[in-house]
Design an enzyme around this catalytic site. Sequence first.
Site, short mmCIF file in Angstrom:
data_model
loop_
_atom_site.label_atom_id
_atom_site.label_comp_id
_atom_site.label_asym_id
_atom_site.label_seq_id
_atom_site.Cartn_x
_atom_site.Cartn_y
_atom_site.Cartn_z
N HIS A 66 -7.51 13.26 4.57
CA HIS A 66 -6.19 13.60 5.05
C HIS A 66 -6.78 14.68 6.28
O HIS A 66 -6.06 14.72 7.48
CB HIS A 66 -5.19 14.18 4.28
CG HIS A 66 -4.73 13.31 3.18
ND1 HIS A 66 -4.51 13.53 2.14
CD2 HIS A 66 -4.43 12.04 3.08
CE1 HIS A 66 -4.00 12.72 1.19
NE2 HIS A 66 -4.07 11.53 1.95
N ARG A 83 -8.33 3.17 5.63
CA ARG A 83 -9.58 3.23 5.04
C ARG A 83 -10.44 1.73 4.74
O ARG A 83 -11.38 1.83 5.02
CB ARG A 83 -9.35 3.82 3.63
CG ARG A 83 -9.13 5.21 3.72
CD ARG A 83 -8.49 5.75 2.19
NE ARG A 83 -7.37 5.36 2.39
CZ ARG A 83 -6.45 5.54 1.19
NH1 ARG A 83 -6.95 6.52 0.24
NH2 ARG A 83 -5.25 4.99 1.19
N SER A 87 -6.14 10.26 -2.84
CA SER A 87 -5.60 11.28 -3.84
C SER A 87 -5.75 10.72 -5.39
O SER A 87 -5.75 11.62 -6.20
CB SER A 87 -4.28 11.70 -3.58
OG SER A 87 -4.10 12.14 -2.05
#
Length: 161
Positions: A17, A93, A131
Amino acid sequence: MKVGIYPGSFDPITLGHLDIIVRASGLVDQLIIGVLKNNAKKPLFAVEERVAMIEKVLGEQYNLPDIQVKAFDGLLIDFAAKEDAAIIVRGLRAITDFEYELQIAQTNHKLNHKIDTVFFTTSVEYSYLSSSAVKEIASFGGDITQFVPGCIVQDIFDKYK
Ligand code: ADP
């Protein structure tokens, strides 16, 4: 003034991030990191904690342009319009992100054609990073220091005490 919104759950913020934040902030006059409350996803950190962690991380960066961190709830496109944003920033991604992100970007553009979504391809060193993976590793006491900024490592472990 060109405003960009980088929305997400940031539960917690990762180095992936942060990489997008730094790169995107160079493209706009002001970047707003929109932290989605998202109680449906049952986040590990309350939205206030996620905002505080991002602010702590940004406080350690040098020479960043104007970046604000704001919690939001409800429709992203409404939040973006309220903040007068010209672009929404998202990270890609892998191909698995693409289909979902494309659909959301197109829906948002239908809802408000003044706002465009801009995609950043992840830096290769973070392409595997999420995450969820950070939380999984931390829950077993594993080493997360190469995945998240150093100043929030303890905050994450404290959640699993
Ligand atoms: P979501 O918005 O789906 O809840 P996140 O808060 O994890 O997910 O991510 C916010 C945005 O950051 C998304 O656009 C996501 O694709 C992107 N992102 C997440 N991890 C990375 C990474 N490692 N590299 C680049 N972009 C990422």
